[in-house]
Design a protein around this motif. Structure first.
Motif, PDB file in Angstrom:
ATOM      1  N   CYS A  36       4.088  -5.064   7.291  1.00  0.00           N
ATOM      2  CA  CYS A  36       3.628  -4.043   6.353  1.00  0.00           C
ATOM      3  C   CYS A  36       2.509  -4.633   5.518  1.00  0.00           C
ATOM      4  O   CYS A  36       1.529  -3.983   5.194  1.00  0.00           O
ATOM      5  N   CYS A  72       7.368  -2.485  10.119  1.00  0.00           N
ATOM      6  CA  CYS A  72       7.221  -3.905   9.811  1.00  0.00           C
ATOM      7  C   CYS A  72       8.253  -4.727  10.595  1.00  0.00           C
ATOM      8  O   CYS A  72       9.418  -4.360  10.686  1.00  0.00           O
ATOM      9  N   CYS A 105      12.888  -5.475   5.757  1.00  0.00           N
ATOM     10  CA  CYS A 105      11.834  -4.620   5.202  1.00  0.00           C
ATOM     11  C   CYS A 105      11.709  -3.356   6.040  1.00  0.00           C
ATOM     12  O   CYS A 105      12.025  -2.267   5.584  1.00  0.00           O
ATOM     13  N   CYS A 149       5.337  -9.754   3.656  1.00  0.00           N
ATOM     14  CA  CYS A 149       6.232 -10.012   4.797  1.00  0.00           C
ATOM     15  C   CYS A 149       5.639 -11.030   5.765  1.00  0.00           C
ATOM     16  O   CYS A 149       6.365 -11.842   6.332  1.00  0.00           O
ATOM     17  N   ASP A 184       9.588  -7.458   9.862  1.00  0.00           N
ATOM     18  CA  ASP A 184      10.636  -8.067   9.039  1.00  0.00           C
ATOM     19  C   ASP A 184      11.829  -7.114   9.038  1.00  0.00           C
ATOM     20  O   ASP A 184      11.715  -5.969   8.613  1.00  0.00           O
TER      21      ASP A 184
HETATM   22 ZN   LIG Z   1       7.429  -5.653   5.529  1.00  0.00          ZN
END
Ligand SMILES: [Zn+2]
Length: 190
Positions: A168, A149, A154, A173, A151
Motif C-alpha cells: 500500500c 497490500c 494490512c 508496509c 502485508d
Molecule cells: Zn500495507
C-alpha cells in the motif's frame, strides 16, 4: 477535554471509497483498529475527501458509514477474488446509491480556489458519492486494477493500473516487511 486523535495519514489507495475502506487499520490482523470512532471523526475524514456536508454527521450517519464501508470491503474482495457478490453487501451499496443526488459545479465566486463541486448537504449524500465512485469502479475497467497490500495484517485495497505495486505504501508496509525479512535472514542458522 479529550485529546484530539492524530490527523488522518494520507493513504495511497487511488480512490475515495477505498480510503473509506482503509479507515480500519490492520484490518486483516488479530486486532483491527477502527479509526471512525465518533461522528466528529467521520466529519474529519469526510473533510480529507472534500466531502464536508453542510450539516454535521450524526451518530446514525456514523453507523451508516461503517456499514457501507464493510459492504464495500466485501464487494471489493469478492471482485478481486472473482467470487460472487454477497447479496447483503450489494443491497447496502444500492441503499447508499439511492441517496445520491446530481452533482453541481459551483463557480469561482462561490469557491475561491476555483470551480468545485457543491458540497453534499448531508453525510448521507456524501456517502452516496462514495458509493457511486465504488459502483463505477467495481463494475468497470478499474476493477481489474484492484490490488491488495502484500502485508497480511494490512491488506489495504488500492487501485494500481500498472500492477507493479506490492505494498500500500513503500514507506510503511514496504519498509516494515524488508526489515522483517532482514531479521528472519539474520536469525537463520549458518
Ligand atoms: Zn500495507
Amino acid at each position: 477535554v479529550a485529546e484530539r486523535p492524530p490527523r488522518w495519514l494520507p493513504c495511497e489507495t487511488g480512490a475515495s471509497w477505498l480510503d473509506l475502506v482503509a479507515t480500519v487499520g490492520r484490518a486483516y490482523g488479530p486486532a483491527p483498529v477502527d479509526r471512525l470512532t465518533d461522528p466528529a471523526r467521520l466529519a474529519d475524514w469526510l473533510a480529507t475527501q472534500d466531502l464536508t456536508p453542510r450539516r454535521a454527521p450524526t451518530r446514525a450517519d456514523l453507523t451508516r458509514a461503517r456499514t457501507l464501508r464493510e459492504s464495500l470491503r466485501t464487494l471489493a474482495l469478492a471482485t478481486r477474488n472473482d467470487t460472487p457478490w454477497p447479496p447483503d453487501a450489494l443491497a447496502t451499496l444500492n441503499t447508499a446509491l439511492a441517496d445520491d443526488t446530481h452533482l453541481t459545479v459551483i463557480t469561482p465566486r462561490q469557491a475561491p480556489s476555483g470551480p468545485a463541486l457543491r458540497p453534499p448537504a448531508t453525510a448521507r449524500e456524501a456517502l452516496a458519492r462514495l458509493a457511486r465512485e465504488a459502483a463505477v469502479h467495481l463494475t468497470g475497467p478499474a476493477a481489474g486494477s484492484l490490488h491488495q497490500c502484500a502485508d497480511e495484517t494490512c491488506g489495504m485495497l488500492y487501485l494500481d493500473p500498472t500492477g507493479r505495486r506490492r505494498w500500500c505504501s513503500a514507506e510503511i508496509c514496504g519498509v516494515r516487511n524488508r526489515v522483517r525479512a532482514h531479521r528472519r535472514r539474520a536469525h537463520e542458522p549458518e
